[in-house]
Design an enzyme around this catalytic site. Structure first.
Site, PDB file in Angstrom:
ATOM      1  N   GLY A 117      41.610  27.942  80.228  1.00 12.27           N
ATOM      2  CA  GLY A 117      40.088  26.665  79.571  1.00 12.27           C
ATOM      3  C   GLY A 117      40.600  25.877  78.672  1.00 12.27           C
ATOM      4  CB  CYS A 118      41.800  22.992  77.906  1.00  7.58           C
ATOM      5  SG  CYS A 118      43.019  24.078  79.267  1.00  7.58           S
ATOM      6  CB  ALA A 119      39.461  20.904  73.764  1.00  4.28           C
TER       7      ALA A 119
END
Lengths: 506, 377
Positions: B21-23
């Site tokens: 998951g990430c930004a």
């Protein structure tokens, strides 16, 4: 020698307290296993004539009849099993080839049952097919190397064409079953279900009956080694043409319809004399190698103005990967591969139970080979050979299939009880018979409903499983073996299937 | 220093895939005016909680104007041996115009960094490099670079090429993105396009080479999501010659971009019709020409449909391209202010660096946000 040749396989139990001697069983049994004794006013049964089709049991209004498997008649022997002993008795007596019907019932590994499917948890969301679009529309045909797209003031315009494709509302087609091997009512049920559900049925090598011509847009017609029923209109009216090289239940041999079954109607559909045996040669006598196949493919494409996909059906044999590669290179738009558990109306038992390989391994090997060679886009893969449930389908697609053919499953939906006596022509369920007394038992409009029901149910289940895995378009599952895990499989089996074992993460 | 810091140990975990998951955050100045790296660091820092310290990175365009026509490689090394091996190979194919160790600012937040060098290179005659098996007619310098980078990353132990474009560079490593940004002293660079990534991997230790952006030629990709079509996409690109050695979603997405936008020379305005193809029910509603185009692209490139949640920002010398999956299972916000285009996982990052944007919008799933760099000369 006091050998009993027709030893019974089943026990017919009749509860005389329940039997009202209505004679339904007598009328229903085409094998004459039940008989009314007018003197005693009772119905008697002769178990040795019973084939285990359960027609009488199903229709008995008082549930007086139970058909059970008979316990072993011979002393237990793991090597010389009952079937071996009985078969030898039969063959010693008759000197004939043992015939059988439907797919192999031998306990070979069913790889579908050793494969588990994935679902999304936390790191990506599962998708709810009741609330979100879930796309299972499927296309069968070749894809070109590239597309030409022109950019103009109003946007983009496609300059090149895709080539002929079949569009399926679900990745399921009805497998080739000829008029002859099955009844016209069974054919009508298949054709009309394919039409109403937006998929296709396959004529097999039985030709296209005149009553089925209005379903032509949902018909794949077969060109087999006997060329029965093949003419210009047959090819041009169909949605696609399939060249039949082999069948999973009997690789290496052709079809055989005995003359007794060749009625006037079948004779005109197949374009052969009434009452003559319809025996397909083992090979196509104009195809002795791959270059000959290419000629036939292009002859058919010429005859159909390149407007229809032309495919080739082969049985899954040891060398299936290079064979499929050759077929694709020969110009086929789809390859249909039939595994060795595939069904048949009639096949020699020795061949059905011992020749060919399971479809799961064949499919995995073919998809991998075509990808390695960079030609997977040139043809679709349809697989057949014992698809029993929607989960078999989802696993097949994840292994790399574009769609599946169902034959036996469709017949079971029509009432088949897998007694494996199709070759006798006495099917009590009105499916594998031409006897008008029996065929009228299968009502095509009810058959259509039942087949559509099966397609609908399986399509729903496919959508549920797709959504559960976080996928909302079936093309994202195709060849996506990351979503499969093996269980109780050896390293070599896993490596051929191209999947990891259960417990191995990404 | 262990090699696992910069490379995935394939031998230990064959075929492991690394979802995360990430930004993501990207800023483009469409007129090509350059601004320093503080903007991008400040923005991505706002989304600190979307990362877990196991990876952060940046792609910057326009930062090497003095070498704008030459290949700029950023290469990670475990040790000097690896560096010597790689440089020997580099020198066979390239003339090295200039090279140096990337300037960094030591910080307790960054543990065990590998050696990182940058090289400005000119390719020698490609025909002399490929003595055998040269498909001369169709082989371009770009093809050579792609081939070279993929091969070196798969074969040269202890070395990893993280950036291989022109007038652009990728800076990434293990740590929170803002710490990585300060470590690489990005406030001292000026570029017209910056993208950034903060990583929250779910099942792997962080390693420098596996941080994002992932780059190939001038493309850099940052991505938030875990795609459910990975196996399909990976097999699709593999049959077209791309071997996925990192087993990350971002890697396979980068290859899809390279395949479609460069090799197939497809207009970027068409990419969403493939990568996030419209639903069939939408296609049915289109006017005839559009319908034929959309359905043909969908049938033809089914293997390139990216399924499952994603928000992607692709950087390129000529454009910034942002795309959400077709049913928008990941957040993405876009905004404009004058010549600036912003795309971010969360609006907070945009407001931090641009308190009063002209317009803020949430792009629809499957509809791209495209910003193009207007050519200055």
């Amino acid at each position: 020698m006091p050998l009993k040749l027709n030893q019974s396989e089943f026990v017919v139990e009749r509860d005389l307290n329940k039997c009202i001697s209505c004679e339904v069983c007598v009328r229903q049994c085409s094998n004459d296993a039940h008989e009314y004794d007018a003197d005693d006013k009772t119905v008697l049964s002769e178990a040795s004539k019973c084939v285990g089709c359960h027609r009488c049991e199903s229709l008995c209004p008082t549930e007086a009849i139970t058909i059970r498997k008979k316990a072993a008649e011979f002393k237990d022997n793991s090597n010389w099993q009952q079937a071996h002993i009985k078969n030898i008795y039969k063959q010693a007596e008759t000197g004939g080839v043992l015939l059988t019907g439907m797919g192999s019932d031998k306990p070979h590994t069913v790889y579908w049952d050793h494969i588990l499917f994935n679902a999304a948890q936390v790191t990506n969301p599962s998708i709810d097919p009741l609330r979100e679009p879930m796309e299972i529309k499927t296309f069968i045909g070749a894809k070109p190397e590239k597309l030409e797209i022109e950019k103009n003031d109003s946007g983009f315009k496609l300059k090149s064409k895709l080539g002929p494709h079949l569009e399926l509302s679900t990745p399921i087609l009805f497998s080739a079953m000829s008029y002859g091997s099955i009844s016209l009512n069974a054919c009508k049920s298949l054709a009309s279900a394919a039409y109403s559900f937006g998929t296709f049925y396959n004529t097999g090598e039985g030709g296209m009956h005149k009553d089925l011509q209005h379903f032509a847009k949902n018909t794949i017609v077969q060109v087999a080694s006997g060329r029965f029923g093949v003419n210009r209109q047959y090819l041009r009216s169909a949605a696609a043409v399939e060249i039949k090289i082999g069948q999973g239940a009997k690789p290496g041999i052709g079809g055989h319809l005995p003359g007794e079954k060749v009625t006037a109607d079948i004779s005109s559909t197949r374009m052969i004399p009434e009452g003559s045996d319809a025996i397909s040669p083992a090979p196509h006598h104009d195809i002795y190698s791959i270059e000959d196949l290419a000629q036939l493919i292009y002859a058919i494409k010429e005859a159909t103005d390149y407007l229809k996909p032309v495919g080739v059906k082969v049985s899954a044999v040891h060398n299936i990967a290079p064979i499929a590669s050759g077929i694709v290179r020969a110009g086929a738009d789809f390859v249909a591969i039939d595994g060795f558990r595939g069904g048949t109306g009639a096949a020699p038992q020795a061949i059905r139970d011992n020749v060919g390989i399971p479809i799961e391994l064949a499919l995995a090997a073919v998809d991998t080979r075509l990808r390695e060679e960079g030609i997977r886009h040139k043809a679709a893969i349809i697989i057949a050979g014992s698809i029993r449930s929607s989960s078999d389908i989802i696993k097949a697609i994840a292994l790399g299939a574009d769609a599946v053919y169902i034959g036996t499953a469709a017949l079971i939906a029509l009432g088949c009880h897998l007694c494996q006596k199709c070759y006798t022509g006495k099917c009590n369920w009105g499916i594998a018979t031409q006897d008008p007394y029996l065929t009228k038992r299968l009502n095509p409009s009810i058959g259509t409903k039942r087949l559509s029901g099966l397609l609908r149910a399986w399509s729903h289940e496919i959508k549920e499983m797709l959504g559960g895995a976080g996928i909302n378009a079936i093309e994202s599952l195709r060849g996506n073996r990351e979503h499969l895990r093996g269980i109780n499989l050896s390293e070599i089996e896993l490596s051929i299937l191209g999947i990891k074992h259960a417990g191995q993460a990404w | 220093m262990s090699i696992s810091l910069i490379k995935n140990k394939k031998s230990d975990y064959p075929g492991y895939r690394v979802p995360s998951g990430c930004a993501v955050f990207g800023v483009l100045n469409e007129s090509g005016s350059c601004f320093d790296g503080r903007t991008i660091i400040d923005g991505i820092e706002m989304m600190h909680d979307r990362s877990n310290g196991l990876g952060g990175g940046f792609a910057a365009y326009g930062i090497y104007p003095q070498y704008k026509n030459d290949w700029a490689f950023h290469i990670l090394y475990d040790d000097s041996d690896a560096r010597n091996r790689m440089e020997d190979i580099l020198k066979k194919s390239f003339a090295v115009l200039y090279f140096e160790e990337l300037p960094t600012k030591r910080s307790p937040a960054i543990e065990n960094p590998p050696m990182i060098f940058r090289y400005f290179l000119k390719l020698k005659d490609i025909y002399s490099l490929y003595e055998r098996n040269v498909p001369v007619d169709n082989f371009s310098e770009d093809d050579f670079i792609v081939d070279f980078v993929l091969k070196m990353n798969a074969r040269v132990s202890g070395a990893y090429i993280i950036s291989s474009g022109k007038n652009m560079g990728i800076f990434k490593g293990v740590g929170f993105p803002e710490d990585i940004g300060h470590y690489f002293r990005l406030d001292e660079y000026k570029g017209y396009l910056w993208t950034s990534h903060g990583r929250f991997p779910t099942n792997s230790v962080g390693w420098w080479g596996g941080a994002h952006p992932f780059g190939l030629l001038n493309f850099s990709i940052v991505h938030n999501g875990e795609i459910s079509s990975y196996g399909r996409n990976q097999r699709y690109v593999a049959s077209l010659g791309y071997e996925c050695s990192l087993s990350t979603d971002t890697e396979v997405i980068t290859y899809l971009f390279d395949l479609l936008a460069r090799k197939k020379n497809m207009d970027i305005e068409l990419l969403n019709m493939i990568l996030a193809a419209p639903l069939w029910e939408r296609i049915e509603e289109m006017p005839e020409d559009d319908r034929e185009l959309a359905s043909t692209l969908r049938i033809m490139y089914g293997g390139a449909l990216i399924n499952g949640p994603f928000s992607i920002i692709a950087g390129h010398n000529d454009f910034m391209y942002a795309l959400n999956d077709r049913i928008k299972l990941r957040p993405m916000v876009a905004a404009r202010k004058n010549d600036y285009l912003y795309v971010s996982s969360e609006e907070s990052a945009i407001i931090k660096v641009c308190p009063q944007p002209d317009i803020v919008w949430r792009p629809q799933g499957g509809i791209p946000v495209i910003g193009r760099v207007k050519k200055k000369d």
